[in-house]
Design a protein around this motif. Structure first.
Motif, PDB file in Angstrom:
ATOM      1  N   LYS A 106       0.803  -1.225   0.000  1.00  0.00           N
ATOM      2  CA  LYS A 106       0.000   0.000   0.000  1.00  0.00           C
ATOM      3  C   LYS A 106       0.834   1.273   0.000  1.00  0.00           C
ATOM      4  O   LYS A 106       0.407   2.287  -0.536  1.00  0.00           O
ATOM      5  CB  LYS A 106      -1.004   0.010   1.149  1.00  0.00           C
ATOM      6  N   ASP A 107       2.034   1.232   0.541  1.00  0.00           N
ATOM      7  CA  ASP A 107       2.895   2.420   0.568  1.00  0.00           C
ATOM      8  C   ASP A 107       4.167   2.234  -0.259  1.00  0.00           C
ATOM      9  O   ASP A 107       5.136   2.965  -0.083  1.00  0.00           O
ATOM     10  CB  ASP A 107       3.264   2.752   2.020  1.00  0.00           C
ATOM     11  N   ARG A 145       1.528   7.402  -4.897  1.00  0.00           N
ATOM     12  CA  ARG A 145       0.110   7.450  -5.271  1.00  0.00           C
ATOM     13  C   ARG A 145      -0.164   8.642  -6.181  1.00  0.00           C
ATOM     14  O   ARG A 145       0.412   9.705  -6.006  1.00  0.00           O
ATOM     15  CB  ARG A 145      -0.765   7.551  -4.030  1.00  0.00           C
TER      16      ARG A 145
END
Length: 118
Positions: A104-105, A109
């Protein structure tokens, strides 16, 4: 018979099983399935190399597409899963949950770029 598209995973697994179940030989053994999977990955790699790499096709080579090779790989993946009674929807959900948590990191993004420019 199978005219509707797109298929969900359960429908794809059933369609492959309906096809394989017509034959006495049935599914290949797991080791043969893995060999078949490896063959298909090699064929996909060859096509990608022809389209995006430095190795153009010879004039005598038949025309395949990356889409065709991905389809073949999907068929073998489904056959492999069916032979081991694996529900691909469940396997996919577990894999995505793991990836979504683990990664997710990992990358930048897109929405982070918008916030930086404000």
């Amino acid at each position: 018979m199978y005219e509707e598209k797109p298929f969900n995973t359960a429908e794809m697994q059933k369609r492959v099983d309906d096809f394989i179940s017509q034959y006495k030989e049935g599914y290949f053994s797991p080791l043969s399935m893995l060999a078949r999977f490896s063959e298909e990955v090699g064929e996909l790699a060859r096509e990608v190399n022809h389209y995006y790499g430095e190795k153009p096709k010879k004039p005598t080579e038949k025309e395949n597409t990356i889409e065709d090779e991905l389809g073949d790989l999907l068929f073998v993946t489904i056959s492999f899963a069916n032979s081991l009674n694996i529900d691909l929807s469940e396997a996919f959900d577990r894999a995505m949950s793991k990836i979504e948590k683990r990664d997710k990191d990992r990358w930048t993004r897109k929405d982070a770029e918008v916030n930086e420019n404000e």
